[in-house]
Design a protein around this motif. Structure first.
Motif, PDB file in Angstrom:
ATOM      1  N   GLU A   1       0.860  -1.116   0.014  1.00 19.56           N
ATOM      2  CA  GLU A   1      -0.087  -0.065   0.207  1.00 19.56           C
ATOM      3  C   GLU A   1       0.771   1.468   0.083  1.00 19.56           C
ATOM      4  O   GLU A   1       0.613   2.069  -0.684  1.00 19.56           O
ATOM      5  CB  GLU A   1      -0.893   0.164   1.206  1.00 19.56           C
ATOM      6  CG  GLU A   1      -2.096  -0.865   1.121  1.00 19.56           C
ATOM      7  CD  GLU A   1      -3.083  -0.723   0.211  1.00 19.56           C
ATOM      8  OE1 GLU A   1      -3.073   0.393  -0.457  1.00 19.56           O
ATOM      9  OE2 GLU A   1      -4.004  -1.671  -0.012  1.00 19.56           O
TER      10      GLU A   1
ATOM     11  N   ASP B   1       2.974   7.709  -6.265  1.00 16.31           N
ATOM     12  CA  ASP B   1       2.119   9.079  -6.350  1.00 16.31           C
ATOM     13  C   ASP B   1       2.767  10.316  -5.878  1.00 16.31           C
ATOM     14  O   ASP B   1       2.628  11.367  -6.553  1.00 16.31           O
ATOM     15  CB  ASP B   1       0.534   8.950  -5.739  1.00 16.31           C
ATOM     16  CG  ASP B   1      -0.235   7.837  -6.375  1.00 16.31           C
ATOM     17  OD1 ASP B   1       0.178   7.461  -7.741  1.00 16.31           O
ATOM     18  OD2 ASP B   1      -1.265   7.275  -5.775  1.00 16.31           O
TER      19      ASP B   1
ATOM     20  N   ARG C   1       2.426   1.926  -3.605  1.00 11.25           N
ATOM     21  CA  ARG C   1       1.432   3.011  -4.186  1.00 11.25           C
ATOM     22  C   ARG C   1       1.500   4.440  -4.012  1.00 11.25           C
ATOM     23  O   ARG C   1       1.422   5.367  -4.696  1.00 11.25           O
ATOM     24  CB  ARG C   1      -0.056   2.307  -4.313  1.00 11.25           C
ATOM     25  CG  ARG C   1      -1.135   3.091  -4.922  1.00 11.25           C
ATOM     26  CD  ARG C   1      -0.828   3.088  -6.368  1.00 11.25           C
ATOM     27  NE  ARG C   1      -1.807   3.495  -7.124  1.00 11.25           N
ATOM     28  CZ  ARG C   1      -2.981   3.204  -7.697  1.00 11.25           C
ATOM     29  NH1 ARG C   1      -3.122   1.542  -7.496  1.00 11.25           N
ATOM     30  NH2 ARG C   1      -3.998   3.672  -8.259  1.00 11.25           N
TER      31      ARG C   1
END
Length: 435
Positions: free
Chosen positions: A253, A260, A256
């Motif tokens: 998680e 970004d 990700r």
């Protein structure tokens, strides 16, 4: 002779044992060898040289040269921190093993052992054929977590605070020309880190937008536009399956999230995309054996003339913090140090030796000796010792060190121990030097 675990130490141990005449079986849970370098994408492989001197040769350097010949490693860097392509390393290592005469057994997980008194007689592995027992005369535990040593009832220990785990990842679409200053060679064992990138990530961490991180250490990955990154970190215990499962989920998680953030905050990463992440999170530390000797901080900074030297190390004492963005106790030794065979032998062992990160070492000692090139060198020492044990009947606690040393030297290992000098004062750093 059986080796459990095909990571950096295990694959070199198996090759060394086979080359010295032992019928050798290597047990590996994945469908390839290489351990943290291939399953967790940990590169560069550190370190084969230190202050202009090569201190690791033999089979470990041969493996790096094989990868380089296939276009997947750079062994020309003066620091001895050698970048490697994980996919090419899988093939180079496999070829090394098969050419050396090692029998491979992939997709098999060590689960237990059979004892006859204080001697191991069989290991039990679990695979698609069920539970299968393999008999051996001598065994090498290269599981990283001292799995075989613990199953055999040999003494182990585990610190209350372990170094955190890291999920490495590779990105494409990066403006590597703009990051060129980060791709220089390590200086005094310290890899370049961008002050701009690190500074902004520290701000975002303080604001609660991203979790703790390390570095980030950003390495160009053999072609324009691609990088390999060591950034994510999380406190965990890889020997606790439930906790480590949560860590794997959490870090994916966070991967990700951090991609970004990189795209948003830094123009060099604006068009980046995820090539791949490690098939598992990289593990730095769990169990250690209680060995016949424990490598200590003073042995790193003031090298000792151990007559049972089977490998050398030189890496920075580098302890990743489990609760901050920092490195703890950064100290650069000025000279390579000696690693005694006794650090690899659990107390009470007759026919088991270890290699790799489960060796006997204190916190600062482990902070240096844990790196992969050093683990490879330990693997050559352990594999050679195991072969001599099979052939001549030496027990692990009664090894003939002179015979072992002569054999290692004949096969290219660097194990001279009587050249110890009073080294220059180590370089002590309060914070990791960003540029």
């Amino acid at each position: 002779m059986i080796v459990c675990g095909g990571g950096p130490s295990g694959l070199i141990a198996a090759a060394a044992a086979a080359r010295n005449g032992a019928k050798t079986l290597l047990i590996e849970r994945y469908g390839f060898v290489g351990g943290m370098a291939t399953s967790a994408l940990v590169t560069p492989i550190s370190e084969f040289r230190h202050f202009g001197k090569q201190h690791i040769g033999g089979i470990p350097f041969e493996l790096m040269q094989k990868a380089a010949d296939l276009g997947g490693a750079n062994v020309t860097l003066e620091s001895g921190n050698y970048p490697v392509n994980d996919e090419i390393l899988k093939l180079a290592a496999q070829r090394l093993l098969l050419e050396s005469g090692v029998t491979l057994l992939y997709h098999s997980w060590f689960s237990d052992c059979v004892m006859d008194g204080n001697r191991i007689t069989h290991i039990i592995v679990q695979n698609k054929a069920g539970a299968v027992a393999y008999q051996g005369k001598v065994f090498i535990d290269c599981t990283g977590d001292a799995d075989l040593a613990r199953a055999a009832g040999l003494p182990t220990t585990k610190g209350k605070v372990l170094q955190p785990a890291t999920l490495w990842f590779q990105l494409g679409g990066v403006d590597t020309d703009a990051l060129d200053s980060l791709f220089g060679d390590a200086v005094n064992g310290i890899l370049p880190v961008s002050d701009k990138i690190r500074g902004r990530l520290i701000e975002l961490n303080a604001q609660g937008e991203i979790p703790i991180f390390g570095g980030p250490w950003i390495n160009k990955f053999f072609r324009d536009g691609m990088v390999s990154i060591n950034l994510l970190r999380e406190a965990t215990d890889a020997s606790d399956p439930e906790w480590f499962t949560k860590t794997e989920c959490s870090l994916r998680e966070n991967l990700r999230l951090i991609i970004d953030v990189l795209r948003r905050e830094f123009p060099e990463f604006r068009n980046c995309w995820l090539v791949k992440s490690g098939i598992q999170t990289g593990v730095r530390e769990s169990y250690h054996i209680v060995g016949l000797y424990t490598l200590q901080k003073d042995d790193i900074l003031t090298p000792k003339a151990f007559p049972d030297t089977i490998a050398k190390g030189a890496h920075v004492i580098d302890i990743h913090s489990s609760n901050s963005n920092d490195q703890n106790g950064l100290v650069v030794p000025r000279q390579e140090y000696n690693i005694p065979f006794r650090c690899l032998v659990p107390r009470g062992s007759v026919n088991l030796v270890t290699a790799g990160r489960c060796l006997s070492a204190d916190g600062p000692g482990f902070g240096s000796v844990r790196v992969m090139a050093t683990c490879m060198a330990m693997g050559q020492g352990a594999g050679t010792a195991a072969a001599l044990s099979c052939k001549y009947g030496y027990s692990m606690s009664g090894m003939n060190f002179e015979h072992l040393r002569d054999t290692l030297i004949a096969q290219g290992a660097v194990v001279d121990f009587d050249n110890v000098i009073k080294p220059k004062a180590p370089i002590e750093l309060e914070t990791y030097p960003a540029m």
